[in-house]
Design an enzyme around this catalytic site. Structure first.
Site, PDB file in Angstrom:
ATOM      1  N   LYS A 272       0.852  -1.104   0.004  1.00 28.67           N
ATOM      2  CA  LYS A 272      -0.131  -0.127   0.050  1.00 28.67           C
ATOM      3  C   LYS A 272       0.668   1.174  -0.020  1.00 28.67           C
ATOM      4  CE  LYS A 272      -2.365  -0.747   3.998  1.00 28.67           C
ATOM      5  NZ  LYS A 272      -1.844  -2.224   4.192  1.00 28.67           N
TER       6      LYS A 272
ATOM      7  N   ARG B 208      11.499  -6.562   4.683  1.00 30.31           N
ATOM      8  CA  ARG B 208      11.473  -5.269   4.388  1.00 30.31           C
ATOM      9  C   ARG B 208      12.435  -4.322   5.139  1.00 30.31           C
ATOM     10  NH1 ARG B 208       5.381  -2.366   4.665  1.00 30.31           N
ATOM     11  NH2 ARG B 208       5.524  -2.405   7.041  1.00 30.31           N
TER      12      ARG B 208
ATOM     13  N   ARG C   8      -0.528  -8.506  13.571  1.00 29.89           N
ATOM     14  CA  ARG C   8      -1.256  -7.597  12.913  1.00 29.89           C
ATOM     15  C   ARG C   8      -1.938  -8.297  11.776  1.00 29.89           C
ATOM     16  NH1 ARG C   8       4.050  -4.978  10.490  1.00 29.89           N
ATOM     17  NH2 ARG C   8       2.639  -3.618   9.451  1.00 29.89           N
TER      18      ARG C   8
ATOM     19  N   ARG D 241      -9.482   1.491   9.020  1.00 31.55           N
ATOM     20  CA  ARG D 241      -8.888   0.169   9.500  1.00 31.55           C
ATOM     21  C   ARG D 241     -10.051  -0.535  10.357  1.00 31.55           C
ATOM     22  NH1 ARG D 241      -3.028   0.953   9.080  1.00 31.55           N
ATOM     23  NH2 ARG D 241      -1.862  -0.967   9.625  1.00 31.55           N
TER      24      ARG D 241
HETATM   25  P1  AMP Z   1       1.013   0.692   9.022  1.00 35.77           P
HETATM   26  O1  AMP Z   1       2.121   1.420   8.898  1.00 35.77           O
HETATM   27  O2  AMP Z   1      -0.210   1.287   8.445  1.00 35.77           O
HETATM   28  O3  AMP Z   1       1.179  -0.819   8.835  1.00 35.77           O
HETATM   29  O4  AMP Z   1       0.478   0.909  10.591  1.00 35.77           O
HETATM   30  C1  AMP Z   1       1.310   0.631  11.512  1.00 35.77           C
HETATM   31  C2  AMP Z   1       0.548   0.409  12.840  1.00 35.77           C
HETATM   32  O5  AMP Z   1       0.146   1.899  12.974  1.00 35.77           O
HETATM   33  C3  AMP Z   1      -0.359  -0.349  13.021  1.00 35.77           C
HETATM   34  O6  AMP Z   1      -0.249  -1.609  13.346  1.00 35.77           O
HETATM   35  C4  AMP Z   1      -1.347   0.422  14.124  1.00 35.77           C
HETATM   36  O7  AMP Z   1      -0.884   0.088  15.289  1.00 35.77           O
HETATM   37  C5  AMP Z   1      -0.998   1.405  13.836  1.00 35.77           C
HETATM   38  N1  AMP Z   1      -2.190   2.331  12.786  1.00 35.77           N
HETATM   39  C6  AMP Z   1      -1.928   2.734  11.643  1.00 35.77           C
HETATM   40  N2  AMP Z   1      -3.159   3.206  10.845  1.00 35.77           N
HETATM   41  C7  AMP Z   1      -4.201   2.948  11.874  1.00 35.77           C
HETATM   42  C8  AMP Z   1      -5.158   3.152  11.800  1.00 35.77           C
HETATM   43  N3  AMP Z   1      -6.029   3.540  10.947  1.00 35.77           N
HETATM   44  N4  AMP Z   1      -6.154   2.931  12.936  1.00 35.77           N
HETATM   45  C9  AMP Z   1      -5.556   2.049  14.166  1.00 35.77           C
HETATM   46  N5  AMP Z   1      -4.216   1.833  14.171  1.00 35.77           N
HETATM   47  C10 AMP Z   1      -3.311   2.352  13.142  1.00 35.77           C
END
Ligand code: AMP
Length: 213
Positions: free
Chosen positions: A13, A121, A166, A87
């Site tokens: 993404k 990664r 996750r 999310r």
């Molecule tokens: P990402 O970089 O999108 O994989 O996000 C890393 C972490 O940030 C996730 O595992 C969540 O702990 C938190 N996070 C990011 N976006 C959200 C969201 N929209 N809602 C809740 N937690 C989020």
């Protein structure tokens, strides 16, 4: 034009978001990047959300929606590309009070492929660009970002036990958004096979958006 990029962690993404935002002149909003910056800068918000992120859990909806509202207020009158947000169904409903979504691009990938990709990664601590030491894109210089020269690190939540959590959280809380948006935007919802090369995935997304937009 407002777009959501939906999909499991590691589907690509963030990488696709940067390309699409440049092409279609959209403001790229990655809640993950925003939260990581807050933690790095040791802000009160960063202190509050660190434990959720370190354990692979979701930051509470109210905090996420407040953050999004702040970003939208600072950059009004533009199109947005949401990456990693919403999310949960509650976040999607909250978002509908701020902006009207035109397209949802759902990038799909199997669990095995996700684990393989995330453990290899490496992410830039400065600009959050991603590289992959197994599959590429490889950085020109070891551990340095090609674009900004920042250090490349394994994200603390890209360790295997956290990735598994996750994925559980994704299945339980985020995957219901697939049906939600399919119903809400029957002709604005695209499913994309994320297992292909970055350029192929991008071409597919760009074709679909260009044709519709
Ligand atoms: P990402 O970089 O999108 O994989 O996000 C890393 C972490 O940030 C996730 O595992 C969540 O702990 C938190 N996070 C990011 N976006 C959200 C969201 N929209 N809602 C809740 N937690 C989020």
């Amino acid at each position: 034009m407002n777009i959501i990029l939906l999909g499991p962690p590691g589907a690509g993404k963030g990488t696709q978001a940067k390309l699409i935002a440049d092409e279609f002149k959209l403001v790229h909003i990655s809640t993950g990047d925003i939260f990581r910056a807050e933690i790095k800068n040791k802000t009160p918000l960063g202190e509050r959300i660190k434990s959720y992120m370190d354990s692979g859990n979701l930051v509470p909806d109210s905090v996420v929606l407040e953050t999004i509202r702040g970003v939208i207020e600072k950059t009004p009158n533009t199109g947005y590309l949401f990456d990693g947000f919403p999310r949960t169904i509650a976040q999607a409903e909250g978002l509908s009070g701020f902006v009207k979504i035109d397209f949802v691009v759902y990038i799909n990938l199997t669990d095995n492929e996700i684990i393989k990709r995330l453990t290899s990664r490496r992410s830039c601590v400065v600009c959050s660009r991603n590289y992959n030491i197994a599959t590429g894109p490889f950085p020109r210089q070891e551990n340095r970002c090609d674009v900004c020269g920042g250090e490349l690190v394994l994200r603390s939540d890209d360790l295997e036990p956290v990735i598994k959590e996750r994925l559980n959280v994704y299945r339980k809380n985020t995957s219901p958004l697939i049906e939600y948006y399919k119903k809400l935007l029957p002709s604005g919802f695209f499913e994309i096979d994320g297992s292909r090369k970055i350029e192929e995935v991008y071409r597919d997304i760009k074709d679909k958006l260009s044709w519709k937009a």
